[in-house]
Design a protein around this motif. Structure first.
Motif, PDB file in Angstrom:
ATOM      1  N   ALA B 164      42.969 -39.788 -94.202  1.00 49.24           N
ATOM      2  CA  ALA B 164      41.671 -40.056 -93.367  1.00 49.24           C
ATOM      3  C   ALA B 164      41.134 -39.849 -94.937  1.00 49.24           C
ATOM      4  O   ALA B 164      39.777 -40.258 -94.999  1.00 49.24           O
ATOM      5  N   ILE B 166      41.892 -40.361 -97.953  1.00 51.92           N
ATOM      6  CA  ILE B 166      41.893 -41.999 -99.198  1.00 51.92           C
ATOM      7  C   ILE B 166      41.199 -43.259 -98.060  1.00 51.92           C
ATOM      8  O   ILE B 166      40.368 -43.750 -98.275  1.00 51.92           O
ATOM      9  N   ALA B 167      41.082 -43.203 -96.333  1.00 51.91           N
ATOM     10  CA  ALA B 167      40.304 -43.969 -95.641  1.00 51.91           C
ATOM     11  C   ALA B 167      38.933 -43.718 -95.951  1.00 51.91           C
ATOM     12  O   ALA B 167      37.954 -44.718 -96.561  1.00 51.91           O
ATOM     13  N   GLU B 170      37.494 -45.288-100.012  1.00 52.04           N
ATOM     14  CA  GLU B 170      38.043 -46.262 -99.751  1.00 52.04           C
ATOM     15  C   GLU B 170      36.252 -46.675 -99.553  1.00 52.04           C
ATOM     16  O   GLU B 170      36.209 -47.693 -99.455  1.00 52.04           O
ATOM     17  N   ASP B 171      36.216 -46.514 -97.856  1.00 51.64           N
ATOM     18  CA  ASP B 171      34.588 -46.722 -97.224  1.00 51.64           C
ATOM     19  C   ASP B 171      34.524 -45.795 -96.423  1.00 51.64           C
ATOM     20  O   ASP B 171      35.288 -45.393 -95.540  1.00 51.64           O
ATOM     21  N   GLY B 173      31.986 -46.112 -94.555  1.00 47.11           N
ATOM     22  CA  GLY B 173      31.596 -45.986 -92.968  1.00 47.11           C
ATOM     23  C   GLY B 173      32.655 -46.587 -92.290  1.00 47.11           C
ATOM     24  O   GLY B 173      32.836 -46.712 -91.087  1.00 47.11           O
ATOM     25  N   ALA B 174      33.594 -47.531 -92.579  1.00 46.35           N
ATOM     26  CA  ALA B 174      34.337 -47.942 -91.709  1.00 46.35           C
ATOM     27  C   ALA B 174      35.505 -46.863 -91.639  1.00 46.35           C
ATOM     28  O   ALA B 174      35.884 -45.990 -89.914  1.00 46.35           O
ATOM     29  N   ALA B 175      36.194 -45.502 -92.511  1.00 43.56           N
ATOM     30  CA  ALA B 175      36.486 -44.456 -91.785  1.00 43.56           C
ATOM     31  C   ALA B 175      35.716 -43.585 -90.766  1.00 43.56           C
ATOM     32  O   ALA B 175      35.910 -43.098 -89.738  1.00 43.56           O
ATOM     33  N   GLN B 176      33.781 -43.947 -90.260  1.00 49.01           N
ATOM     34  CA  GLN B 176      33.371 -43.081 -89.559  1.00 49.01           C
ATOM     35  C   GLN B 176      33.713 -44.011 -88.249  1.00 49.01           C
ATOM     36  O   GLN B 176      33.597 -43.640 -87.155  1.00 49.01           O
ATOM     37  N   LEU B 177      34.505 -45.474 -88.888  1.00 50.29           N
ATOM     38  CA  LEU B 177      34.325 -45.839 -86.884  1.00 50.29           C
ATOM     39  C   LEU B 177      35.512 -45.608 -86.655  1.00 50.29           C
ATOM     40  O   LEU B 177      36.258 -46.401 -85.277  1.00 50.29           O
ATOM     41  N   LYS B 284      40.845 -47.992-110.530  1.00 49.42           N
ATOM     42  CA  LYS B 284      40.427 -48.973-109.905  1.00 49.42           C
ATOM     43  C   LYS B 284      39.349 -49.152-110.606  1.00 49.42           C
ATOM     44  O   LYS B 284      38.914 -48.665-110.529  1.00 49.42           O
ATOM     45  N   ARG B 286      35.804 -50.489-109.203  1.00 43.78           N
ATOM     46  CA  ARG B 286      35.662 -49.929-107.605  1.00 43.78           C
ATOM     47  C   ARG B 286      34.896 -51.360-107.483  1.00 43.78           C
ATOM     48  O   ARG B 286      33.271 -51.797-108.649  1.00 43.78           O
ATOM     49  N   ARG B 287      34.963 -52.289-106.372  1.00 45.50           N
ATOM     50  CA  ARG B 287      34.300 -53.518-105.887  1.00 45.50           C
ATOM     51  C   ARG B 287      32.575 -53.276-105.753  1.00 45.50           C
ATOM     52  O   ARG B 287      32.766 -51.652-104.616  1.00 45.50           O
TER      53      ARG B 287
END
Lengths: 236, 290
Positions: B164, B166-167, B170-171, B173-177, B284, B286-287
């Motif tokens: 979690a 790592i998630a 990375e993102d 918003g997506a992690a919350q989803l 890395k 980051r975009r």
């Protein structure tokens, strides 16, 4: 009974009003689509339903419970989730790890295993690549992964934000087939799409969003036949 | 022979820097902020050990209490000072972190005065292998650092909470989803970082047992450099950067002609690496997501 009910939702970005008081509902077992052009407010609507953006006013009611003040992670626990626009898979995690993140709210190991097997059955490609890092997948595979990941939480309501975006026609067909498959398995679907043709064809009902307002609603068939829709979204 | 002593000493100091650097890099990766008060957590850990060892509490218990106290402090600082600024401009968060740093240093001066105090009971003596004299604390430090890093890597890779993290990095918003409570993950990250800082403080005190209010500043800033050299946000990067700086420091110190310039050499390495590879060794690009 409505599974999801949105009432007079208003969302602002600073002083700009993106959603100007929209109301709609999704009944249990339906596929409902919001169609609209870029900037109509489709994604904003989805994100405020999920609690990722806070609405200034209005209500979101899920399964009889008001959820518009809940944070997104709590809403997921209630049994709804979203495949976000642009897939947003976790690129550093493997396919398997991404799918397991989808089951984050689940505790029952056997149920998780069963869901995983089912996802691998629907998406054999994901099984082939299960130990591959998600960042190395193609766009189509990432979309499959994003959909599979969302389904790992066994949602009652699945929301998909432009799942066909940027995919080849063949893959677009596949994505809609899979949405239908999820629906047949008993998942209620709220879809946001620019591909009006395909999405209206599988929808029970649809709403047309323009500049933050709902301007038209009807069954999928009615809207497909509507001259206004033909002109604006279906290329004549 | 000297080479081996230096190498062991360097790896051990590097391990300390790596542990501190992990705190910077994990917090940056997950909360996207530079926690400049991180070094002062080391200082608070040091003073906690001082207080308890002065009451003749067993050193191991004092160390455990320091870890507990620092974890509590780290979590409170995050909740009180940083959480209300979620979504604020990075500059506001940075200035707040610097403010917290000065606050902790001033509190330390209020309670313990501005002078240097000595911590007793952490000296573990030394042993000889042939003509090689090695201090026990160096070996203990080295082994503990290795154990901590292995454990942390396993935690991040194989536990639900670790993944979690790592998630979230990375993102968000997506992690919350996925149903991940992002605030909780950020809190856990601060807790882990603070525990590592307290441990690093302990090992630093084993090397030289004097403690003062800016005790954490220099190791803090060096570890921050290590995190940047390794690639900020990257856990293996922080380890690599920390070890590199530790080894360089000990070897530079062993040559009397360049010893006075050790710190300058370390920061020069930072500058050179930033010029050649701005993302650090393992960082890395980051975009930026819109």
């Amino acid at each position: 009974m409505a599974l999801l009910e949105v009432k007079n939702l208003e969302v602002y970005y600073g002083v700009i009003q993106a959603i100007k008081g929209i109301s709609f509902e999704v009944n249990k077992g339906e596929i409902v689509t919001l169609i609209g052009a870029n900037g109509a407010g489709k994604t904003t609507t989805m994100q405020s339903i999920m609690g990722l953006i806070h609405a200034r006013s209005g209500e979101v009611i899920y399964n009889g419970q008001q959820i518009n003040n809940l944070p997104a992670h709590k809403i997921v626990h209630l049994g709804m989730t979203q495949v976000p626009e642009g897939r947003r898979v976790f690129s550093e995690l493997t396919v398997y790890e991404n799918l397991m993140m989808g089951a984050y709210t689940k505790k029952d190991k056997e149920q998780i295993k069963a869901s995983l097997d089912e996802i691998y059955e629907i998406f054999p490609r994901l099984l082939e690549r299960k130990n591959q890092v998600a960042g190395t997948l193609s766009g189509g595979e990432q979309q499959m992964l994003a959909m599979g990941r969302a389904m790992m939480s066994n949602p009652d309501l699945l929301m998909l934000d432009e799942p066909s975006m940027g995919l080849s026609p063949l893959l677009v067909d596949q994505v809609f087939e899979i949405i239908k498959h999820f629906h047949e398995k008993g998942t209620t679907i709220l879809l946001v799409e620019q591909n009006a043709n395909k999405s209206l064809a599988i929808s029970d009902r649809a709403y047309v969003l323009e500049n933050g307002r709902i301007v038209l609603t009807g069954t999928g068939e009615e809207l497909l036949a509507s001259p206004e829709i033909k002109k604006a979204y279906l290329g004549g | 022979m000297n080479f081996i002593t230096n190498l062991i000493g360097g790896l051990s100091l590097g391990g300390i820097y790596a542990m501190i650097a992990l705190g910077y890099t994990m917090v940056y990766g997950i909360a996207k902020m530079l926690n400049f008060a991180h070094g002062d957590i080391i200082m608070v850990g040091g003073y906690t050990i001082l207080v308890f060892t002065a009451q003749s509490v067993h050193p191991l218990i004092a160390i455990a209490l320091a870890i507990v106290f620092c974890v509590g402090l780290g979590v409170v600082v995050e909740r009180v000072a940083y959480k209300p600024l979620r979504g604020a401009s990075p500059l506001a968060v940075l200035i707040t972190a610097i403010g917290v740093s000065y606050l902790l240093q001033s509190l330390a001066q209020m309670f313990f005065g501005s002078g240097t105090k000595m911590v007793t009971g952490l000296d573990l003596g030394s042993f000889n292998i042939g003509s090689l004299k090695i201090s026990v604390s160096t070996i203990v430090t080295l082994l503990s650092c290795i154990a901590v890093m292995v454990a942390l890597n396993l935690f991040v890779k194989y536990t639900k909470t670790g993944r979690a993290m790592i998630a979230v990095s990375e993102d968000k918003g997506a992690a919350q989803l996925m149903g991940i409570n992002v605030n909780l993950i950020i809190m856990i990250t601060f807790a882990i970082g603070s525990a590592l800082a307290a441990l690093a403080g302990t090992f630093y005190l084993m090397r030289s047992p004097s403690i003062y209010s800016t005790f954490g500043s220099l190791p803090g800033i060096k570890a921050f450099s290590a995190a940047v050299i390794g690639g900020i946000g990257s856990i293996p990067g922080a380890m690599l950067g920390g070890i590199l700086l530790g080894v360089v420091e000990v070897f530079a110190n062993s040559v009397s002609a360049i010893a006075p310039y050790t710190d300058a050499i370390e920061f020069a390495i930072l500058i050179i690496i930033l010029l050649v590879k701005p993302t650090g060794f393992l960082g890395k690009k980051r975009r930026e997501k819109v």
